[in-house]
Design a protein around this motif. Sequence first.
Motif, mmCIF file in Angstrom:
data_model
loop_
_atom_site.group_PDB
_atom_site.id
_atom_site.type_symbol
_atom_site.label_atom_id
_atom_site.label_comp_id
_atom_site.label_asym_id
_atom_site.label_seq_id
_atom_site.Cartn_x
_atom_site.Cartn_y
_atom_site.Cartn_z
ATOM 1 N N PRO A 88 29.449 54.762 54.332
ATOM 2 C CA PRO A 88 29.869 55.959 55.075
ATOM 3 C C PRO A 88 30.615 55.664 56.372
ATOM 4 C CG PRO A 88 27.619 56.212 54.283
ATOM 5 C CD PRO A 88 27.993 54.767 54.080
ATOM 6 N N PHE A 89 30.645 54.415 56.817
ATOM 7 C CA PHE A 89 31.403 54.098 58.032
ATOM 8 C C PHE A 89 32.913 54.009 57.771
ATOM 9 C CE2 PHE A 89 27.194 52.340 59.231
ATOM 10 C CZ PHE A 89 26.993 53.115 60.365
ATOM 11 N N ILE A 90 33.314 53.887 56.499
ATOM 12 C CA ILE A 90 34.746 53.894 56.201
ATOM 13 C C ILE A 90 35.306 55.255 56.613
ATOM 14 C CG2 ILE A 90 36.482 53.848 54.384
ATOM 15 C CD1 ILE A 90 34.715 51.893 52.850
ATOM 16 N N GLY A 91 36.344 55.232 57.430
ATOM 17 C CA GLY A 91 36.961 56.469 57.905
ATOM 18 C C GLY A 91 36.457 56.937 59.247
ATOM 19 N N THR A 92 35.414 56.290 59.778
ATOM 20 C CA THR A 92 34.916 56.699 61.096
ATOM 21 C C THR A 92 35.710 56.056 62.227
ATOM 22 O OG1 THR A 92 33.266 54.911 61.154
ATOM 23 C CG2 THR A 92 32.570 57.027 60.215
ATOM 24 N N GLY A 93 36.548 55.073 61.911
ATOM 25 C CA GLY A 93 37.451 54.491 62.888
ATOM 26 C C GLY A 93 38.862 54.973 62.632
ATOM 27 N N GLY A 94 39.830 54.448 63.377
ATOM 28 C CA GLY A 94 41.214 54.877 63.212
ATOM 29 C C GLY A 94 41.328 56.376 63.380
ATOM 30 N N HIS A 95 42.050 57.003 62.439
ATOM 31 C CA HIS A 95 42.215 58.459 62.469
ATOM 32 C C HIS A 95 41.596 59.112 61.234
ATOM 33 C CE1 HIS A 95 44.730 57.817 65.890
ATOM 34 N NE2 HIS A 95 45.706 57.256 65.202
ATOM 35 N N GLY A 96 40.571 58.484 60.660
ATOM 36 C CA GLY A 96 39.939 59.032 59.456
ATOM 37 C C GLY A 96 39.143 60.289 59.710
ATOM 38 N N HIS A 97 38.474 60.348 60.894
ATOM 39 C CA HIS A 97 37.725 61.531 61.334
ATOM 40 C C HIS A 97 36.540 61.873 60.428
ATOM 41 C CE1 HIS A 97 41.361 63.244 63.808
ATOM 42 N NE2 HIS A 97 41.090 61.989 64.094
ATOM 43 N N THR A 98 35.933 60.858 59.808
ATOM 44 C CA THR A 98 34.736 61.114 59.015
ATOM 45 C C THR A 98 33.492 60.873 59.866
ATOM 46 O OG1 THR A 98 34.607 58.836 58.193
ATOM 47 C CG2 THR A 98 35.920 60.404 56.908
ATOM 48 N N TYR A 99 32.346 61.209 59.326
ATOM 49 C CA TYR A 99 31.065 61.004 60.017
ATOM 50 C C TYR A 99 30.176 60.105 59.152
ATOM 51 C CZ TYR A 99 29.551 64.614 56.734
ATOM 52 O OH TYR A 99 29.294 65.330 55.583
ATOM 53 N N PRO A 100 29.250 59.370 59.749
ATOM 54 C CA PRO A 100 28.450 58.432 58.965
ATOM 55 C C PRO A 100 27.080 58.960 58.549
ATOM 56 C CG PRO A 100 28.176 57.936 61.272
ATOM 57 C CD PRO A 100 29.110 59.127 61.205
ATOM 58 N N GLY A 101 26.730 60.181 58.934
ATOM 59 C CA GLY A 101 25.369 60.664 58.793
ATOM 60 C C GLY A 101 24.983 61.064 57.387
ATOM 61 N N ALA A 102 23.807 61.693 57.301
ATOM 62 C CA ALA A 102 23.176 62.015 56.020
ATOM 63 C C ALA A 102 23.617 63.387 55.536
ATOM 64 C CB ALA A 102 21.660 61.967 56.169
ATOM 65 N N LEU B 25 41.043 54.230 56.282
ATOM 66 C CA LEU B 25 41.873 55.333 55.810
ATOM 67 C C LEU B 25 43.108 55.407 56.692
ATOM 68 C CD1 LEU B 25 39.151 58.083 55.193
ATOM 69 C CD2 LEU B 25 40.250 56.632 53.487
ATOM 70 N N SER B 26 44.254 55.645 56.085
ATOM 71 C CA SER B 26 45.506 55.620 56.847
ATOM 72 C C SER B 26 45.763 56.905 57.605
ATOM 73 C CB SER B 26 46.683 55.338 55.905
ATOM 74 O OG SER B 26 46.780 56.343 54.916
ATOM 75 N N GLY B 27 44.922 57.902 57.414
ATOM 76 C CA GLY B 27 45.050 59.174 58.121
ATOM 77 C C GLY B 27 43.778 59.969 57.971
ATOM 78 N N ASN B 28 43.802 61.227 58.408
ATOM 79 C CA ASN B 28 42.625 62.085 58.273
ATOM 80 C C ASN B 28 42.153 62.125 56.821
ATOM 81 O OD1 ASN B 28 43.775 64.730 60.554
ATOM 82 N ND2 ASN B 28 43.068 62.662 60.978
ATOM 83 N N GLU B 29 40.855 62.061 56.642
ATOM 84 C CA GLU B 29 40.266 62.188 55.314
ATOM 85 C C GLU B 29 40.530 63.569 54.705
ATOM 86 O OE1 GLU B 29 39.044 60.601 52.988
ATOM 87 O OE2 GLU B 29 37.938 62.077 51.844
ATOM 88 N N ASP B 30 40.580 64.602 55.549
ATOM 89 C CA ASP B 30 40.939 65.963 55.134
ATOM 90 C C ASP B 30 40.083 66.473 53.976
ATOM 91 O OD1 ASP B 30 42.880 66.739 57.034
ATOM 92 O OD2 ASP B 30 44.349 65.449 56.083
ATOM 93 N N CYS B 31 38.769 66.424 54.212
ATOM 94 C CA CYS B 31 37.800 67.047 53.292
ATOM 95 C C CYS B 31 37.929 66.532 51.863
ATOM 96 C CB CYS B 31 37.924 68.561 53.329
ATOM 97 S SG CYS B 31 37.507 69.279 54.932
#
Length: 953
Positions: free
Chosen positions: A28-42, A603-609
Motif C-alpha cells: 500500500p505504500f506504492i503511490g504514497t510518494g511522488g504525485h500518486g496521492h494514495t494512502y497506506p491505511g486499512a 506511479l507517474s501521476g495521480n492514482e485517480d481512484c
Amino acid sequence: MNRLVTGLLVILHTLSYSQQNLTRYVDPFIGTGGHGHTYPGAAAPFGFMQLSPDSRLTGWDGCSAYHYSDSILYGFSHTHLSGTGVSDYADLLLMPYDPEKVIHDKEGRIISSFSHVEENAEPGYYQVNLSDYSISVELTAAPRSGIHRYTYKKMAAGLAIDLHHRDLVLDYAITPEGNTILHGKRISRAWAQEQHFYFYLSFSLPFTIDSTSMEGKRLFLRFPEAEELTIHVGISAVDEQGAKLNLESESIDKTFDQVKTATQQDWQNELNKITIETPDTDFKTIFYTALYHSFLNPNLFNDTDGRYRGTDLKVHQTEDKHYTVFSLWDTFRATHPLFTLVQQQRTEEFIRTFLRQYQEGGKLPMWELSANYTGCMIGYHSVPVLVDAYQKGLRNFDTELALKAMLERAHQKDLGVPAYCKFGFVPVEEEHESVSKTLEYAYDDWCIAVMADTMGKQQIAKEFYKRSQYYKNSFNPSNGFMQAKIHNSWQEPFDPTEVNFNFTEANSWQYSFFVPHDIQGLIKLHGGNTNLENKLDELFTTSSQTSGRHQVDITGLIGQYAHGNEPSHHMAFLYNFIGKPYKTQEKTRQIIREMYSSHPDGLSGNEDCGQMSSWLNLAAIGIYPVTPGSTQYTLTAPYVEKAIIRLENGNTFTIVANGTGENMPYIQSVTLNGAPYHNGYIEHSEIIAGGEMRFTMGKTPTDWGSLHPPHSEVKNSISIVPFFKTKKHTFSDSLQVEIGNTNPEQTIYYTTDESIPTLNSSLYTDPIQLQQSATIQAIACRDSICSKVIRSEFHKIPAKWDIHISSSYSPQYTAGGDRGIIDFQRGGNDFRTGAWQGYQGKNFEAIVDLKELTAVNVIGGNFIQDIRSWIWMPKKLKVWVSKDAKKWKAVASIENKVPSDSYEITTQELKAEIKRTKARYIRFEAEYFGTIPDWHPGYGGEAFIFIDELIIE
C-alpha cells in the motif's frame, strides 16, 4: 443466470484458488510518494471506511492526507481519497499520546515523529510506532467500521479526538455516553460542499475527559495505565444511530485480529479474480498493488439497514447497495471496463446508484463525492460507464430511465453544452476548456447513440451519431491538431505544447488523438494511416517540454505523451488501428517499464481512484478498452507469462505468452482455444465464454494483427463547419475575409445580409472584400448535407488606435496580445475563455493613442470579479487625457461598487462621462485589490485584475 447460482459459482471459484496468498504482494505504500496521492491505511474492498495515518494537511501532494516523504504524524482519521487531485475527507482524527510529554506543532496540534522502519502496511492492516511516545498503533477496517489498537507499554494513556481537522466545520457534536462510549457528527465543507459524517466509538477502557479546545471540536481523553487500548469505530453518512448500527452489525463483537483476518480474506478473494505468473517478483508486487488500488473505489455508502444520503442530501432507503466517490473522468477509461470483466454485479450496483443519484439530485454524476456534485472535471462520463455495461450484457437496471437520464445530461444548459449543440463545437468565447469539452461531449454522445441504437430508438441514435462527429469541427487541417476557435477563426498564436484554458489538464498534443469512437474518421482527417502514424510517432519522440501555464497533472512524459494524466491513456494502442500493432507492443511495454515501479513514487501521476492502476492491470495481460461502449478490447503483447481471469459466471479466461521476456516484446502469432487468431482485438463475449488465448512472442516485429485491426467508425459523415482564415475582426480601412474548408469535397455558401445561408446563397470562390462593417454567415455542404452555420461580425472602427501597456500581463491570460483590450469585442462571464487580460500583484497601466485629436464622451474599462480564482475588481479606475502625451489632465476616478467578499462571478463597467473632451492620448490606471485577506483560502497571495475591454466612446 440466477443471482444466487452466480454468487455460489464465484465463491466456489474463489475458494479453489485461496491457497495462493496474493495479499503478500500488495504494498500500500506504492503511490504514497511522488504525485500518486494514495494512502497506506486499512480499508476493505470498496469499503466506506479508510482508516489511515495523516501526515500532511495541506498542498496538492497532501490530498490523501499522507505523503511518504513526511516524518510527522498528526493522527489517524477514518476516511481518505485514493489518488485524487483535490483534498477532502480525513474525518474524525484520533491521536494517542503520552500525557506526561506532549509534543505540539505551532498550531497547537498534538504530533509525533515516526520512521518508515517502524511502519508496516498490508491490505486491511496498518501499523506504526509513534517515536516520541513509544506507542504502537495498529489499524484494521471492515466495510463501514474499524478498530484501533494502541499498545502504550504501561504508561498513562492519552487520546486526542479532533473534529476541527483539515476541513471547514459547518456543524458538529461529540457526546459521551457513560465512560466507554462517544458518538457525534461532523458536517464539513471542502471539495464536497456539505459532507455528512457520523460516528460511534466504543472504548475497551473507561475514559475521563481531560480538557477540550476549539469550542469543543477537540477533545482530550485520559485512560488508566494499561498496556493496550482498543477502539471500535462505526461510521455513517446518515446519522449517529446508523454509525452505531454499522458497528454492531460488522465488528463490535469481534477482536482486532478477527476483523483483520476477515478483511484480508476479502482482499484475497478480490485479488484472485486476476492471477498472473511471472518470474519477476517485483512486478507481481506492482501488479497486485495496482489491482488492490483498482478495487478501493467506489465506496459503499449505505448503512447496513439500507439507509443512505442521496444527492438531494436527504436520507433515503434501498434494498440495493449504494456507493459514492465516482471519479468518472478518470475511471470510465479503464477501471470501469475492468469491472465489466471481474466486478459485474458491482457494476450493475454502480449504475443503479447513478440512477438513484439522478432521481434524487436531478442529474447523473460527473464527479460525485459523499452525495455532493463537486462540479469537477468535464464531460458526462457516467454515460460511457453505463453504456459500456449495457453493450456487454450487464442490464440489471432500468434501461428506459437510464436513457432518459443520459438525454437530459446531454441537453444540459451549462458547461458549454448549449454552444456545442448550436455551433457544432464549443467556441473559446463561450466556455473555457472548449476543445476538451467538444471532444469529450462528442464521445459521450456516441455512447448515447450506441445504446439508443441497440434499444431500437432510431431517431435518438441518428441525432447522437451526428453529434458524435462534432469533434471534426475542432480539427485544423493545416497542422493536424485539435485547436481552439475564437469567433470562428483558429485561435492564434498556436503552439501544441502550450498548456492553457482551451484544454483540460493538458495541451493540444494530449487531446488531439481523443476520438476513441471514430478512429477511422480521425484517420481520414489526417489523410490516411501513414499520416496518422507519423503524427503518433512525433507524439512519442518530440521534446517533452511544455509551454504556457504550469500544470501539475502533466507528468510521466514520453515525448508529449503524458501517462501521468488520463487523456493520454489510450494513445499507445492507436497504432493497432492503423495496421502497425508492433508499435503498440513497443510502446505499452515501454510505458509499463518506465511509468510503474514498486517504490513509494511508483506511479507517474495521480492514482485517480484506480485508473492509473487499472491501465496497468489490463495492459499487462495484453488487452485494453480503447473505446468503452464498444465490446472490443484491443490486443497488445502481454507483459506476464500467464494470466487467469476468473469470471463471475464460473468461467476462466487464460492468457499465455510463450517466450515473453526482456528481448521478446513482439507478437509472432496468436491462437484462441487452439485455433489461429488473426484479429488485433478480442470481443468481450469471447472472454466471458471462457477459454485460452495463447501468444507466441519473438524478438522481431511482425505484421500480426495488421490485416484484421480493431475498428472504430461512425458512418454517415457530417459536413464540417467552415472557418474564417482572417484573424482580425476589426479594421479601419478595408478587410479581406477568407473562408477555409476542412474537407475539400465540401462547397461553401455565405451571406452578408443577416440571412441564414442555404444552397441558394452566394457560392464562395474568392475572399470577400469588406469596406464597411458586416456580418458574414457561412455553411459548408456536401451532397446536399450542410454544416452548422458559422456567424461572425467584422467591425470597421474609426481609426487604427495604438496601445502601450506599461504593466506586464500574465502569459496565461493575454487576450491575444496588447490590442485584445481595444478590439471592440468583450470577454464573457468566464475569465478562462481567452478574451480577458490578467495582471497579478500589480496595477494595470496603459496609454491609448487615438492617432488624432478626438472628442471623447465616455471613458472606462470592463472588469470581472471571480474571487474563488483570486480575481478582484480594481479598487478604482483613474483616467487622464492629453493632446501631446506630455501634459496630462485627470478626468475621472471611478470607484468599484462590487463587494470584495462576494463569491458571485460579476462583470462591471467602471466608466464615466467626460463631455466631449478633446484628446489624442488617454491614460488608464486600475488599482489592484492587494494582498488576499485572511478570510479567503488564498490568504497571503496577490490578487489579479482582469480586464476586457477599455471603453472609449
